[in-house]
Design a protein around this motif. Structure first.
Motif, PDB file in Angstrom:
ATOM      1  N   PRO A  48      -1.374  -7.794   0.378  1.00 26.82           N
ATOM      2  CA  PRO A  48      -1.910  -9.169   0.427  1.00 26.82           C
ATOM      3  C   PRO A  48      -1.855  -9.833   1.790  1.00 26.82           C
ATOM      4  CG  PRO A  48      -0.312  -8.888  -1.378  1.00 26.82           C
ATOM      5  CD  PRO A  48      -0.157  -7.725  -0.462  1.00 26.82           C
ATOM      6  N   VAL A  49      -1.151  -9.242   2.753  1.00 29.06           N
ATOM      7  CA  VAL A  49      -0.956  -9.899   4.051  1.00 29.06           C
ATOM      8  C   VAL A  49      -2.123  -9.574   4.980  1.00 29.06           C
ATOM      9  CG1 VAL A  49       0.554 -10.128   6.054  1.00 29.06           C
ATOM     10  CG2 VAL A  49       1.541  -9.781   3.775  1.00 29.06           C
ATOM     11  N   SER A  50      -2.758 -10.600   5.551  1.00 28.85           N
ATOM     12  CA  SER A  50      -3.855 -10.364   6.489  1.00 28.85           C
ATOM     13  C   SER A  50      -3.298  -9.843   7.805  1.00 28.85           C
ATOM     14  CB  SER A  50      -4.617 -11.663   6.740  1.00 28.85           C
ATOM     15  OG  SER A  50      -3.831 -12.554   7.530  1.00 28.85           O
ATOM     16  N   ILE A  51      -4.154  -9.192   8.584  1.00 25.71           N
ATOM     17  CA  ILE A  51      -3.720  -8.638   9.862  1.00 25.71           C
ATOM     18  C   ILE A  51      -3.250  -9.752  10.804  1.00 25.71           C
ATOM     19  CG2 ILE A  51      -6.080  -8.638  10.765  1.00 25.71           C
ATOM     20  CD1 ILE A  51      -3.263  -6.134  11.621  1.00 25.71           C
ATOM     21  N   LEU A  52      -3.912 -10.916  10.778  1.00 24.36           N
ATOM     22  CA  LEU A  52      -3.506 -12.013  11.655  1.00 24.36           C
ATOM     23  C   LEU A  52      -2.128 -12.549  11.261  1.00 24.36           C
ATOM     24  CD1 LEU A  52      -6.834 -14.019  12.137  1.00 24.36           C
ATOM     25  CD2 LEU A  52      -5.586 -12.657  13.839  1.00 24.36           C
ATOM     26  N   THR A  53      -1.900 -12.697   9.959  1.00 21.06           N
ATOM     27  CA  THR A  53      -0.596 -13.168   9.496  1.00 21.06           C
ATOM     28  C   THR A  53       0.486 -12.166   9.858  1.00 21.06           C
ATOM     29  OG1 THR A  53      -1.612 -14.374   7.677  1.00 21.06           O
ATOM     30  CG2 THR A  53       0.728 -13.861   7.473  1.00 21.06           C
ATOM     31  N   PHE A  54       0.185 -10.878   9.673  1.00 17.91           N
ATOM     32  CA  PHE A  54       1.167  -9.845   9.974  1.00 17.91           C
ATOM     33  C   PHE A  54       1.527  -9.853  11.462  1.00 17.91           C
ATOM     34  CE2 PHE A  54       2.456  -5.424  10.862  1.00 17.91           C
ATOM     35  CZ  PHE A  54       3.466  -5.279   9.919  1.00 17.91           C
ATOM     36  N   LEU A  55       0.532  -9.947  12.320  1.00 13.37           N
ATOM     37  CA  LEU A  55       0.804  -9.935  13.761  1.00 13.37           C
ATOM     38  C   LEU A  55       1.559 -11.193  14.188  1.00 13.37           C
ATOM     39  CD1 LEU A  55      -2.560  -8.519  15.161  1.00 13.37           C
ATOM     40  CD2 LEU A  55      -0.353  -7.349  15.056  1.00 13.37           C
ATOM     41  N   ARG A  56       1.176 -12.351  13.643  1.00 14.85           N
ATOM     42  CA  ARG A  56       1.834 -13.604  14.022  1.00 14.85           C
ATOM     43  C   ARG A  56       3.261 -13.686  13.506  1.00 14.85           C
ATOM     44  NH1 ARG A  56      -0.409 -18.397  15.428  1.00 14.85           N
ATOM     45  NH2 ARG A  56       0.953 -19.437  13.923  1.00 14.85           N
ATOM     46  N   ASP A  57       3.461 -13.335  12.216  1.00 15.16           N
ATOM     47  CA  ASP A  57       4.762 -13.565  11.589  1.00 15.16           C
ATOM     48  C   ASP A  57       5.730 -12.393  11.746  1.00 15.16           C
ATOM     49  OD1 ASP A  57       3.646 -15.919  10.816  1.00 15.16           O
ATOM     50  OD2 ASP A  57       3.414 -15.388   8.689  1.00 15.16           O
ATOM     51  N   ILE A  58       5.197 -11.182  11.879  1.00  8.97           N
ATOM     52  CA  ILE A  58       6.061  -9.998  11.957  1.00  8.97           C
ATOM     53  C   ILE A  58       5.971  -9.344  13.331  1.00  8.97           C
ATOM     54  CG2 ILE A  58       6.641  -7.767  10.924  1.00  8.97           C
ATOM     55  CD1 ILE A  58       7.071 -10.216   9.087  1.00  8.97           C
ATOM     56  N   GLY A  59       4.738  -9.069  13.782  1.00 13.06           N
ATOM     57  CA  GLY A  59       4.569  -8.340  15.042  1.00 13.06           C
ATOM     58  C   GLY A  59       5.164  -9.044  16.240  1.00 13.06           C
ATOM     59  N   ARG A  60       5.194 -10.381  16.207  1.00 17.04           N
ATOM     60  CA  ARG A  60       5.706 -11.123  17.370  1.00 17.04           C
ATOM     61  C   ARG A  60       7.190 -10.886  17.629  1.00 17.04           C
ATOM     62  NH1 ARG A  60       8.146 -16.175  16.206  1.00 17.04           N
ATOM     63  NH2 ARG A  60       8.218 -16.671  13.965  1.00 17.04           N
ATOM     64  N   ALA A  92      10.271  -1.908   8.924  1.00 18.90           N
ATOM     65  CA  ALA A  92      11.115  -3.093   9.143  1.00 18.90           C
ATOM     66  C   ALA A  92      10.680  -4.244   8.238  1.00 18.90           C
ATOM     67  CB  ALA A  92      11.043  -3.513  10.610  1.00 18.90           C
ATOM     68  N   PHE A  93       9.378  -4.389   8.050  1.00 18.39           N
ATOM     69  CA  PHE A  93       8.842  -5.424   7.169  1.00 18.39           C
ATOM     70  C   PHE A  93       9.338  -5.217   5.731  1.00 18.39           C
ATOM     71  CE2 PHE A  93       4.804  -7.136   4.980  1.00 18.39           C
ATOM     72  CZ  PHE A  93       5.300  -8.424   4.952  1.00 18.39           C
ATOM     73  N   ASP A  94       9.461  -3.958   5.324  1.00 19.20           N
ATOM     74  CA  ASP A  94      10.006  -3.667   3.991  1.00 19.20           C
ATOM     75  C   ASP A  94      11.408  -4.246   3.833  1.00 19.20           C
ATOM     76  OD1 ASP A  94       7.751  -2.252   3.281  1.00 19.20           O
ATOM     77  OD2 ASP A  94       8.619  -0.289   3.749  1.00 19.20           O
ATOM     78  N   TYR A  95      12.258  -3.996   4.810  1.00 18.56           N
ATOM     79  CA  TYR A  95      13.639  -4.481   4.715  1.00 18.56           C
ATOM     80  C   TYR A  95      13.655  -6.012   4.645  1.00 18.56           C
ATOM     81  CZ  TYR A  95      18.739  -3.993   5.423  1.00 18.56           C
ATOM     82  OH  TYR A  95      20.115  -3.992   5.275  1.00 18.56           O
ATOM     83  N   LEU A  96      12.816  -6.653   5.465  1.00 18.93           N
ATOM     84  CA  LEU A  96      12.751  -8.113   5.449  1.00 18.93           C
ATOM     85  C   LEU A  96      12.317  -8.627   4.082  1.00 18.93           C
ATOM     86  CD1 LEU A  96      12.821 -10.863   6.892  1.00 18.93           C
ATOM     87  CD2 LEU A  96      10.433 -10.427   7.610  1.00 18.93           C
TER      88      LEU A  96
END
Length: 432
Positions: A133-145, A180-184
């Motif tokens: 369900p997570v968009s690429i923009l949300t993933f990059l902003r909230d996780i990738g940063r 890492a996103f899984d653990y979070l």
């Protein structure tokens, strides 16, 4: 409140050789002693089945649950679409439908290792549920940063690939962010504060620890088990001498699975028992002593094979396998072995296929002994019969000209030949 096993589970893991690294072992020990900890271990569906290399993580998850903690078994419906980077080449990507099917198969395979009842009941989770369900923009902003490329490229497998001609694609390079996103997410959803895995996953595991610290300001734990090696120094992993030891009974029969463990080398069996067996320390030390004093008895190998086959395939299947093993060497009734188990057992043994046209007699026992490789020649086969050392379906053959009949065929298909007590072969009879 601490449970009786909480203060000893790490000591137990150390004794069994199951601790390679931990983020802060003193802090982890304190957390385990304070009360139930929710922990997770993940498995990616990159094949239709898990294999014996995954067993270390499965039995470790079981040990933590027996000590009172709560397991989350993650099947990577999303990470399985990408695949953890291999050190030598880019992975071949499987289509989503295939991966989804493998997810369901792996779920069934992990179920026997943990309990889904009681106050610390296990839960199976799929990371596709929160990744899709997570968009690429949300993933990059909230996780990738939260990730620094200079640190990401220091991971051993990434460094190896970057230095190779093949390089590494962005998808595989990003795998550590997905893990890492899984653990979070498991921390947020279930209060998960411990991840376990193999030491080859240490970089990915600690990436999750660091992400939770950055995103949530929380401290969580990680523990890695060592990669097992055999006494000859080779890696204990997916393939063993060209053989892949699958957990799925459709890909490797329970009989073959049992025989793999029963054939463990004396030099390796003590280590494998410590890692995989749930017997007590006193029992295992006694088995180690028995192996040293009477290696020919293979008692330790029998215990290892029975325990793991029961854990993976169930008690009923293990009973069938043991009965078949005994009957094939004259210590039971061949007719009581079901067709599936007999077929699997004889395909693992030396065997020969004979095609017989309708109405044509079968070859003689002497001919079959030679064709199956139990003797070097037909004259040697006749001597073996004369000396009383030849058996057909566990019955001694006394006539050097004896010919099996259709009534001798087990399940209408197989004959079992034996020379003496230890040399056995199967004969598969097919219509020509």
């Amino acid at each position: 409140m601490a449970r009786p096993g909480d203060q000893t589970v790490l000591d137990e893991l150390h004794w069994r050789g199951l601790v390679a690294e931990a983020t802060d072992e003193d802090a982890l020990r304190a957390a385990l002693a304070q009360g139930p900890v929710t922990y997770y271990v993940g498995f990616d569906p990159t094949a239709p089945s898990l294999h014996h290399g995954n067993l270390v993580q499965l039995v470790t998850a079981r040990r933590f649950q027996q000590a009172g903690h709560t397991p989350l078994l993650l099947i990577g419906g999303s990470t399985g679409l990408i695949g953890d980077p291999k050190p030598d080449a880019e992975r071949t990507l499987n289509d989503p439908e295939t991966v989804a099917g493998w997810v369901e198969r792996l779920k069934r395979q992990v179920e026997p290792f943990v309990s889904f009842e009681g106050p610390n009941a296990a839960r199976i989770v799929n990371n596709l549920d929160w990744t899709a369900p997570v968009s690429i923009l949300t993933f990059l902003r909230d996780i990738g940063r939260h990730f620094r490329v200079n640190k990401m490229i220091q991971k051993e497998v990434v460094k190896t690939r970057l230095e190779s001609d093949a390089g590494i694609g962005y998808a595989e390079f990003s795998y550590q962010i997905l893990q890492a996103f899984d653990y979070l997410e498991l921390y947020r959803r279930y209060g998960c504060t411990l991840q376990t895995g193999g030491s080859d996953q240490w970089g990915n595991i600690t990436a999750g620890v660091d992400l939770i610290r950055r995103a949530e300001g929380a401290t969580v734990h990680a523990l890695a088990t060592p990669l097992l090696t055999r006494s000859d120094g080779t890696k204990f992993g997916k393939s063993a001498g060209g053989l892949t030891v699958w957990l799925d009974p459709e890909m490797m029969s329970p009989y073959a699975f049992y025989q793999f463990w029963f054939n463990t080398a004396d030099a390796d069996v003590a280590q494998y028992l410590r890692v995989f067996s749930f017997r007590s320390r006193e029992e295992l030390e006694e088995l180690e002593k028995t192996t040293a004093e009477r290696p020919a008895a293979r008692e330790a190998q029998r215990v290892l094979a029975e325990e793991l086959t029961t854990l993976v395939h169930g008690q009923e299947e293990t009973v069938r396998v043991i009965a078949a093993s005994a009957a094939l060497f004259g210590r039971g009734t061949l007719g009581e072995i079901d067709a599936r188990t007999l077929d699997a057992a004889l395909r693992e043994a030396p065997h020969v296929r004979v095609e017989v046209a309708g109405g044509t007699p079968l070859p003689s026992v002497a001919d079959l002994l030679a064709d199956a490789g139990l003797v070097q020649s037909r004259s040697a086969a006749r001597r073996t019969i004369e000396e009383g050392g030849a058996y057909l379906n566990n019955e001694r053959v006394t006539d050097v000209d004896a010919v099996p009949t259709a009534g001798d065929l087990l399940h209408g298909r197989w004959l079992v030949l034996r020379r003496g007590r230890r040399s056995m072969a199967g004969v598969e009879v097919a219509a020509g």
